[in-house]
Design an enzyme around this catalytic site. Structure first.
Site, mmCIF file in Angstrom:
data_model
loop_
_atom_site.group_PDB
_atom_site.id
_atom_site.type_symbol
_atom_site.label_atom_id
_atom_site.label_comp_id
_atom_site.label_asym_id
_atom_site.label_seq_id
_atom_site.Cartn_x
_atom_site.Cartn_y
_atom_site.Cartn_z
ATOM 1 N N THR A 4 -1.920 -1.338 -8.395
ATOM 2 C CA THR A 4 -0.533 -1.034 -7.834
ATOM 3 C C THR A 4 0.121 -0.309 -9.195
ATOM 4 O O THR A 4 0.120 -0.938 -10.307
ATOM 5 C CB THR A 4 0.394 -2.164 -7.770
ATOM 6 O OG1 THR A 4 -0.306 -3.257 -6.523
ATOM 7 C CG2 THR A 4 1.610 -1.873 -7.309
ATOM 8 N N LYS A 49 3.217 1.176 -1.511
ATOM 9 C CA LYS A 49 3.129 -0.263 -1.865
ATOM 10 C C LYS A 49 4.436 -0.799 -2.884
ATOM 11 O O LYS A 49 4.542 -1.921 -2.664
ATOM 12 C CB LYS A 49 1.771 -0.197 -2.857
ATOM 13 C CG LYS A 49 1.465 -1.422 -3.845
ATOM 14 C CD LYS A 49 1.310 -2.449 -3.097
ATOM 15 C CE LYS A 49 1.016 -3.857 -3.868
ATOM 16 N NZ LYS A 49 0.972 -5.011 -3.067
ATOM 17 N N LYS A 77 6.397 -5.626 -13.035
ATOM 18 C CA LYS A 77 5.760 -4.434 -13.181
ATOM 19 C C LYS A 77 6.219 -3.739 -11.689
ATOM 20 O O LYS A 77 6.687 -2.428 -11.949
ATOM 21 C CB LYS A 77 4.540 -4.306 -13.476
ATOM 22 C CG LYS A 77 3.512 -3.140 -13.403
ATOM 23 C CD LYS A 77 2.884 -2.829 -12.422
ATOM 24 C CE LYS A 77 1.707 -3.849 -12.197
ATOM 25 N NZ LYS A 77 0.733 -3.550 -10.784
HETATM 26 N N1 LIG Z 1 -2.856 -10.831 -7.612
HETATM 27 C C1 LIG Z 1 -2.267 -10.308 -6.352
HETATM 28 O O1 LIG Z 1 -1.765 -11.049 -5.525
HETATM 29 C C2 LIG Z 1 -2.198 -8.763 -6.108
HETATM 30 C C3 LIG Z 1 -2.026 -7.869 -7.035
HETATM 31 N N2 LIG Z 1 -2.259 -6.559 -6.888
HETATM 32 C C4 LIG Z 1 -2.429 -5.498 -7.938
HETATM 33 O O2 LIG Z 1 -3.806 -5.506 -8.346
HETATM 34 C C5 LIG Z 1 -3.876 -5.179 -9.494
HETATM 35 C C6 LIG Z 1 -4.884 -6.490 -10.266
HETATM 36 O O3 LIG Z 1 -3.971 -7.490 -9.920
HETATM 37 P P1 LIG Z 1 -4.882 -8.979 -10.401
HETATM 38 O O4 LIG Z 1 -6.322 -8.971 -10.270
HETATM 39 O O5 LIG Z 1 -3.828 -10.071 -9.968
HETATM 40 O O6 LIG Z 1 -4.628 -8.887 -12.208
HETATM 41 P P2 LIG Z 1 -5.469 -9.741 -13.147
HETATM 42 O O7 LIG Z 1 -4.171 -9.724 -14.365
HETATM 43 O O8 LIG Z 1 -5.928 -11.003 -12.700
HETATM 44 O O9 LIG Z 1 -6.593 -8.737 -13.646
HETATM 45 C C7 LIG Z 1 -6.000 -7.494 -14.261
HETATM 46 C C8 LIG Z 1 -7.220 -6.903 -14.633
HETATM 47 O O10 LIG Z 1 -7.094 -5.361 -15.057
HETATM 48 C C9 LIG Z 1 -8.029 -5.607 -16.360
HETATM 49 N N3 LIG Z 1 -7.217 -4.852 -17.518
HETATM 50 C C10 LIG Z 1 -6.059 -5.009 -17.859
HETATM 51 N N4 LIG Z 1 -5.668 -4.194 -18.884
HETATM 52 C C11 LIG Z 1 -6.744 -3.416 -18.988
HETATM 53 C C12 LIG Z 1 -7.125 -2.273 -19.932
HETATM 54 N N5 LIG Z 1 -6.146 -1.929 -20.952
HETATM 55 N N6 LIG Z 1 -8.076 -1.805 -19.792
HETATM 56 C C13 LIG Z 1 -9.233 -2.112 -18.960
HETATM 57 N N7 LIG Z 1 -8.887 -3.225 -17.947
HETATM 58 C C14 LIG Z 1 -7.843 -3.794 -18.144
HETATM 59 C C15 LIG Z 1 -8.105 -7.187 -16.626
HETATM 60 O O11 LIG Z 1 -9.333 -6.925 -17.531
HETATM 61 P P3 LIG Z 1 -9.611 -8.283 -18.331
HETATM 62 O O12 LIG Z 1 -10.263 -9.226 -17.413
HETATM 63 O O13 LIG Z 1 -10.429 -7.730 -19.603
HETATM 64 O O14 LIG Z 1 -8.147 -8.778 -18.909
HETATM 65 C C16 LIG Z 1 -8.565 -7.342 -15.269
HETATM 66 O O15 LIG Z 1 -9.673 -7.097 -14.868
HETATM 67 C C17 LIG Z 1 -2.642 -5.027 -10.172
HETATM 68 O O16 LIG Z 1 -2.256 -3.516 -10.240
HETATM 69 C C18 LIG Z 1 -1.828 -5.871 -9.279
HETATM 70 O O17 LIG Z 1 -0.596 -5.312 -9.276
HETATM 71 C C19 LIG Z 1 -2.024 -5.995 -5.687
HETATM 72 C C20 LIG Z 1 -2.031 -7.050 -4.477
HETATM 73 C C21 LIG Z 1 -2.017 -8.206 -4.729
HETATM 74 O O1 LIG Z 2 0.963 -6.908 -5.114
HETATM 75 C C1 LIG Z 2 0.748 -8.188 -4.477
HETATM 76 C C2 LIG Z 2 1.465 -8.917 -3.426
HETATM 77 C C3 LIG Z 2 1.093 -10.180 -3.067
HETATM 78 C C4 LIG Z 2 1.051 -10.158 -1.717
HETATM 79 O O2 LIG Z 2 1.295 -9.005 -1.143
HETATM 80 O O3 LIG Z 2 0.796 -11.175 -1.270
#
Ligand SMILES: NC(=O)C1=CN([C@@H]2O[C@H](COP(=O)(O)OP(=O)(O)OC[C@H]3O[C@@H](n4cnc5c(N)ncnc54)[C@H](OP(=O)(O)O)[C@@H]3O)[C@@H](O)[C@H]2O)C=CC1
Ligand SMILES: O=CCCC(=O)O
Length: 265
Positions: free
Chosen positions: A95, A170, A238
């Site tokens: 996102t 989104k 964010k």
């Molecule tokens: N969680 C949710 O319910 C949802 C999340 N999203 C979106 O999906 C994306 C991931 O979310 P989520 O999995 O929850 O987040 P997490 O915080 O669990 O994971 C983030 C990921 O990004 C990596 N990362 C962060 N900074 C860097 C960097 N500078 N360089 C390389 N890799 C990096 C982390 O690596 P490391 O492990 O090394 O920290 C990790 O793999 C986000 O954009 C979020 O907004 C969308 C829908 C739902």
């Molecule tokens: O971006 C994350 C949203 C979480 C959800 O859709 O439930």
């Protein structure tokens, strides 16, 4: 189908595991490489860098924290740009804002590659269950190539046309969600402090016009004070910030979202 997968956080780990369970050959990478171990145990290969994953795979998916991470993985040393090229596709499901997607798209296309932005609606459990809603935009041919993977990752995919439309959709969805969650939290607190049963409030809401899966899913945990993150607050904030910027760009006043953003901060 062989797919690269960059970013194994809450979402990426679940999504990559889903692809493996459905027979995809998956090569993973994560900034913290130890997070690849669980996927390796499920049969994934590991790339040492984003570039090495892109070199090996025709299609590579990314699921990263925020615009800064998305740009870093593409533009930094050993990044995607070093190996993307003719016949290869890159799909960022993070996102981010439209400007970030467009910057990545231009750079990938200049190298001869194809790019699709495909952020998702749905959290950890929908990711585990392949029930995400995929909001894609950009290169239609690459989108069509990715449909078998999207069909495993989600229950519905939308192709929203020009680059940036996926990011914008989104952010609008998550702006609404963040505003709803603020109202929900305030309602539970008001019920409790005014001598009402918060559980009864959940029951009433679930029978009325504003019943929705999010309140039904999150409500019981909130009553128990259990906040194991499925969607980290830092990411919701964010998204609120990026949505407010989108509002500013379009001269849309959003006082509810602005107040909700303050509550997230
Ligand atoms: N969680 C949710 O319910 C949802 C999340 N999203 C979106 O999906 C994306 C991931 O979310 P989520 O999995 O929850 O987040 P997490 O915080 O669990 O994971 C983030 C990921 O990004 C990596 N990362 C962060 N900074 C860097 C960097 N500078 N360089 C390389 N890799 C990096 C982390 O690596 P490391 O492990 O090394 O920290 C990790 O793999 C986000 O954009 C979020 O907004 C969308 C829908 C739902
Ligand atoms: O971006 C994350 C949203 C979480 C959800 O859709 O439930």
């Amino acid at each position: 189908m062989e797919v690269g997968f960059l970013g194994l956080g809450i979402m990426g780990k679940a999504m990559a595991a889903n692809l493996l369970r459905h027979g995809f050959r998956v090569t993973v990478w994560n900034r913290t490489l130890s997070k690849c171990d669980e996927l390796v145990a499920m049969g994934a290969a590991v790339g040492d860098t984003p570039a090495s994953v892109v070199a090996k795979c025709k299609y590579t998916i990314a699921m990263l924290s925020d615009p800064s991470a998305a740009l870093s993985v593409v533009f930094d040393k050993d990044g995607v740009l070093e190996q993307i090229g003719e016949g290869k596709g890159y799909v960022d499901m993070s996102t981010v804002d439209a400007a970030t997607s467009c910057k990545i798209s231009e750079a990938v296309k200049q190298k001869g590659g194809a790019f699709v932005e495909a952020p998702v609606s749905g959290s950890k459990k929908p990711a585990e269950d392949g029930q995400l809603v995929i909001l894609a935009a950009g290169d239609k041919a690459l989108y069509d190539d990715m449909v078998p993977a999207f069909d495993v990752l989600g229950k519905k995919s939308f192709f929203l046309g020009e680059m940036g439309n996926g990011a914008k959709m989104k952010l609008v969805v998550n702006m609404i969600m963040g505003s709803m969650m603020n109202a929900f939290s305030e309602g539970l607190c008001l019920a409790d402090k005014s001598g009402l049963s918060p559980q009864t409030l959940l029951d009433v809401l679930d029978l009325g016009a504003i019943a929705n899966p999010m309140f039904k899913m999150k409500g019981p945990s909130m009553l128990q004070g259990s906040y194991n993150p499925a969607f980290p607050l830092k990411h919701q904030q964010k998204d609120m910030r990026l949505a407010l910027s989108l509002g500013d760009e379009n001269a849309v006043s959003m006082p509810v979202a602005a107040a909700s953003n303050e509550a997230c901060t």
